[in-house]
Design an enzyme around this catalytic site. Structure first.
Site, PDB file in Angstrom:
ATOM      1  CB  THR A  72      -0.922  -0.017   1.250  1.00  0.00           C
ATOM      2  OG1 THR A  72      -1.784  -1.144   1.127  1.00  0.00           O
ATOM      3  CG2 THR A  72      -1.730   1.252   1.388  1.00  0.00           C
ATOM      4  CG  ASN A 173      -6.777  -7.367  -5.761  1.00  0.00           C
ATOM      5  OD1 ASN A 173      -6.668  -6.627  -6.732  1.00  0.00           O
ATOM      6  ND2 ASN A 173      -7.562  -7.067  -4.751  1.00  0.00           N
ATOM      7  CD  GLN A 211      -2.956 -10.969  -4.995  1.00  0.00           C
ATOM      8  OE1 GLN A 211      -2.732 -12.179  -5.018  1.00  0.00           O
ATOM      9  NE2 GLN A 211      -3.435 -10.369  -3.917  1.00  0.00           N
ATOM     10  CG  HIS A 233       0.776  -9.827   3.461  1.00  0.00           C
ATOM     11  ND1 HIS A 233      -0.533 -10.207   3.396  1.00  0.00           N
ATOM     12  CD2 HIS A 233       0.805  -8.543   3.029  1.00  0.00           C
ATOM     13  CE1 HIS A 233      -1.273  -9.196   2.955  1.00  0.00           C
ATOM     14  NE2 HIS A 233      -0.471  -8.180   2.734  1.00  0.00           N
ATOM     15  CB  CYS A 357      -6.405  -5.787   1.343  1.00  0.00           C
ATOM     16  SG  CYS A 357      -5.514  -7.291   1.013  1.00  0.00           S
TER      17      CYS A 357
END
Ligand code: PLP
Length: 409
Positions: A72, A173, A211, A233, A357
């Site tokens: 982000t 995503n 992704q 992550h 998210c």
């Protein structure tokens, strides 16, 4: 009950090898990388090694990799950092000057700039774009067809004299569709050559590869991108660490200022264990990419075949062909995704409604709306995403449970 996790696009567990590399940096080699003593040297050496590892895998220069606190943040830095820098300092401004000197320069009057993006970006791209629009800049959001793709011709048609940035997600995503980043990179390179001769700003190219990194080639030179975002992550690394590739001489204004870490682009004491972790995760993701992609694709296709065999109302959202191997986004006509997700969770299977998210609320997805689904259709869609630890027996169990629950509901 053994739970089955099928939400790997939301996050992934930290790989054992990644965790092992990270551990000593929490309490043994815990120095601050800015300290002159040996503890500090140990920390800076670990950061340098990690940066060097990623740079080698990306075939880029050491100084072109920046660590941030998340993807982000990387997206915010790439988009707001670039546009604000060019807007305030003119397009001749480059990264040649240190950011401290740059900040001391008197900004020229702010110019209105133009950016091209899409309607299917992650919120961490869409929100910075909205902020730029609010401060007077213009954004063109390219339309997406039913299959989930932009048209390169649309991109070309929308380029203006004041266009400075194109930001397009590599793999989506929610629906996993893969955009033609390399082709866009080639087109922009051609256009930029002509623009340079006419004295216009280069059009910089950013992609959110969060992704994509597990499954697709991401070398920036191969893709011909100037900025590329990645996250820890999503690739079996820790949460709260991101990375940004920044091509040399790309103008960028930092969005966090302070001690001038990360070549001045991102101040704040470096998170050494997480930097070590993301570097190991990138290493493993790239080394295992082919093998994992094949393995996951087989499992994914097996699930999909068995879903459509028994559920005539099941439809795949987005293209089947140019799609991440780990993604299924399925609409079960007439069935609310909220009900299905809860029922599957009670049966031990974790899937999601789309992007996890942004919020826990099951708002209708902006991505599904962009490919032409109505709000009702979007609320009948679930995302099932697979990972390296998904097993054949988990898929067998999932087929059985999904078919039973869908019939019952
Ligand atoms: N971009 C994409 C495509 C994502 O899927 C996500 C997270 O879901 C992000 C950016 C944000 O990543 P992070 O959680 O590291 O901020």
């Amino acid at each position: 009950m053994k739970r089955i996790y099928l939400d790997y696009a939301a996050t992934t567990p930290v790989d054992k090898e990644v965790l092992k590399e990270m551990l000593s940096y929490f309490n043994k080699k815990f120095g601050n990388a800015s300290s002159i003593h040996s503890f500090g040297q140990e920390a800076i050496a670990a950061i340098d090694k990690s940066r060097g590892k990623i740079a080698k895998l990306f075939c880029c220069d050491f100084s072109e990799i920046i660590f941030t606190g998340s993807a982000t943040e990387s997206n915010n830095l790439a988009i707001k950092g670039l546009v604000r820098k060019i807007s305030e300092f003119g397009f001749q401004a480059t990264a040649n000057l240190s950011y401290r000197k740059d900040l001391r320069l008197t900004p020229k009057s702010t110019r209105t700039l133009h950016i091209i993006s899409t309607k299917i970006e992650h919120e961490s791209v869409l929100e910075p774009l909205k902020e730029l629009e609010e401060s007077g800049h213009k954004v063109t959001y390219l339309p997406i067809n039913r299959e989930g793709f932009i048209k390169i011709l649309d991109l070309e048609k929308n380029i203006k004299d004041n266009t400075v940035l194109v930001s397009i997600i590599y793999a989506n995503n929610e629906i996993g569709t893969i955009q033609p980043i390399k082709e866009i990179g080639k087109l922009l390179e051609k256009i930029n050559k002509k623009r340079q001769e006419s004295g216009f700003s280069k059009i910089y190219f950013h992609t959110d590869a969060v992704q994509a990194l597990n499954y697709l080639e991401c070398r920036p030179d191969w893709l011909k991108v100037d900025l590329l975002t990645f996250s820890g992550h999503k690739i079996y690394g820790p949460k709260g660490i991101g990375g940004l590739y920044v091509r040399k001489n790309t103008p960028l204004l930092p969005i966090i200022s302070g001690g001038g870490q990360e070549f001045g682009w991102r101040s704040g004491t470096e998170n050494v264990p997480y930097i070590v972790g993301i570097a190991k995760a990138v290493d493993l993701a790239i080394k295992n990419r082919e093998k994992r992609s094949k393995y996951i694709l087989d499992l994914r296709n097996k699930l999909w075949k068995n879903i459509i065999k028994y559920n005539k109302g099941a439809k795949l959202n987005g293209s089947f062909s140019s799609r991440l191997p780990n993604n299924l986004n399925i609409r079960f006509a007439g069935l609310s995704n909220e009900m299905l997700i809860v029922a599957l969770d009670q049966a031990g299977i974790a899937v999601s409604a789309g992007s996890a998210c942004s919020s826990r609320a099951l708002a209708a997805s902006h991505v599904l709306a962009a490919i032409g689904l109505s709000e009702k259709e979007a609320k009948e869609s679930v995302r099932i995403t697979f990972g390296k630890d998904t097993t054949n027996s988990e898929i067998k169990k999932t087929i059985e449970i999904i078919n039973k629950i869908v019939k019952k509901l």
